[in-house]
Design an enzyme around this catalytic site. Structure first.
Site, PDB file in Angstrom:
ATOM      1  N   TYR A   2     -23.208-102.019  72.887  1.00 14.08           N
ATOM      2  CA  TYR A   2     -24.536-101.663  72.395  1.00 14.08           C
ATOM      3  C   TYR A   2     -25.526-102.808  72.592  1.00 14.08           C
ATOM      4  O   TYR A   2     -25.181-103.980  72.493  1.00 14.08           O
ATOM      5  CB  TYR A   2     -24.504-101.234  70.924  1.00 14.08           C
TER       6      TYR A   2
ATOM      7  N   HIS B  94     -22.905 -98.137  59.102  1.00 20.10           N
ATOM      8  CA  HIS B  94     -23.758 -99.310  58.921  1.00 20.10           C
ATOM      9  C   HIS B  94     -25.171 -98.999  59.405  1.00 20.10           C
ATOM     10  O   HIS B  94     -25.355 -98.589  60.554  1.00 20.10           O
ATOM     11  CB  HIS B  94     -23.214-100.498  59.712  1.00 20.10           C
TER      12      HIS B  94
END
Length: 445
Positions: A130, A67
């Protein structure tokens, strides 16, 4: 486990691999997973994260990606271990470049926007975390690449045929079918809807709209910078740059009780809110300021000269400048004696010449005219050239002259006798009038 924080370049431009010091004992371990000051000192971009996400993976072989997203990511592992694969999906010579690495608690990786991100868990109960520097939005444009793409040929430790994948990830297109993602540096294309012009109905605002026809432009009726309640209704993530051409500029009225309040409300309190928004959303703030932040005692004012305003208007502009200086990405554009589409000195003198009026004009104030076409072009140039952030002086060219000399030139160009304009001192001109003090020299270096 690493004992020193280190950052390594990779085969993909802008992708940085970090070794994180992990300190352990019989109780477990501790690490500084994100430490802005130390990491930016070693070369990590100061990317301004706004959101922290965690992806928990129960089984070995869980595979996600590839992605590419329109924001930067700082990826690390809280527990477990992953095999990570990153593919550059940005337009350019590095399109299709691959980098792979194993990450555990002692590693992290910075992934710029447009670089495809994917991973496969090598241990059960892996927590993948993240930071990102933009909030998720359904309108964001993503690019996806098939995990099994033959061109990038990622050597997955666990074959994809037996790995845990989503149906969506299995169906992503091949590299040959992708359109590379294109990202302009913030502000590099000022003529973009991601540039917002405030004060679009003023003299400068109208010229900015002419020179930046694709920018988003709001007049005071559409967005009043002094209306503190209005800020919450704006999706600021749609902008990279805000040009603040809105201001209270009634120099003499600013000396009255109501004018003083209005000047501070617009030129300072409104600017404080703009600064807060710019900092919170990592925007470039272009703020138009004035020679009135100086007292005019210096023949030529430099960009690093200290403030010394004489009147209320100048005080509010100086205060606004000081506020904007706290914004990491700022351009303060000081100018003088603006002439554009609207009431201005040139238009007034032309009207007097045509109507047969013989004016007395001050001859002890010196400066340079600034045509809004030059000022708007200067602002556009600062943004297009990615000029260093800071304070800039932008005026039209030519030798400094007094208002008296300029008035005589206007009369001559209008076909009137310039001798009809007589000189007068500022003190004489202001006798019996309620006038704000003016700088004797408005010359900006």
């Amino acid at each position: 486990m690493s004992t020193d924080l280190t950052i390594h370049e990779t085969s993909i431009p802008g992708v940085l691999l970090l070794d994180l010091p992990v300190h352990g004992d019989n109780r477990g371990w501790f690490k500084e997973n994100w430490q802005r000051e130390k990491m930016t000192a070693l070369g990590l971009p100061d990317f301004g994260p706004v959101q922290n996400n965690i992806s928990y993976n129960e089984a070995v072989g869980t595979t996600r990606g590839i992605h590419a997203e329109p924001w930067d990511k700082f990826v690390s592992v809280a527990t477990g271990r992953i095999f990570g694969a990153w593919v550059d999906l940005r337009a350019g010579d590095s399109f299709g470049t691959v980098f792979t690495a194993e990450l555990g608690p002692g590693q992290a990786i910075f992934v710029p926007k447009g670089v495809g991100n994917s991973y496969q868990t090598l241990e059960a109960k892996t927590a993948y975390t993240y930071l990102v520097n933009a909030h998720w939005t359904p309108d964001a444009e993503y690019t996806f690449l098939n995990l099994a793409d033959e061109t990038v040929a990622i050597d997955w430790p666990i074959p994809l045929a037996v790995a845990e994948l989503s149906d969506k990830d299995r169906a992503h297109p091949r590299l040959a079918d992708l359109t590379p993602m294109v990202f302009e540096p913030a502000g590099s294309d000022p003529d973009s809807p991601r540039t917002l012009i405030l004060g679009a109905n003023g003299q400068l605002g109208r010229e900015l709209v002419t020179q930046l026809p694709n920018a988003t432009a709001w007049s005071r009726s559409e967005f009043d910078i002094a209306d503190l309640a209005a800020y919450g209704s704006v999706d600021w993530s749609q902008f990279d740059t805000v040009i603040n051409a809105a201001a209270y500029t009634k120099v003499d009225e600013a000396e009255t009780p109501q004018g003083r309040r209005d000047a501070w409300r617009i030129n300072v309190h409104g600017v404080v809110e703009l600064a807060r928004v710019a900092i919170a959303h990592d925007l470039t703030l272009v703020h138009v300021s004035s020679d009135y932040v100086f007292d005019g005692e210096t023949p030529e004012h430099t960009t690093d000269e200290l403030f010394s305003p004489l009147g209320v208007y100048g005080q509010t502009k100086a205060a606004g400048d000081a506020v904007v200086m706290t914004v990491p990405k700022h351009h303060i554009v000081r100018t003088s004696w603006v002439v554009g589409d609207g009431p201005n000195f040139i238009a007034t003198m032309q009207s007097l010449a045509e109507r047969g009026v013989d004016p007395a004009v001050v001859d002890d104030q010196v400066g340079r005219l600034t045509y809004t076409s030059d000022l708007a072009a200067g602002i556009r140039g600062l943004l297009a050239d990615s000029a260093p952030y800071g304070v800039h002086h932008v005026t039209s060219g030519g030798e400094p002259r007094s208002w008296f000399e300029i008035a005589r030139d206007v009369f001559a160009e209008a076909g009137a006798d310039p001798a009809r304009v007589s000189p007068v001192s500022t003190q004489e001109y202001g006798r019996g009038k309620e006038m704000a003090p003016r700088p004797a020299s408005s010359v900006l270096a």
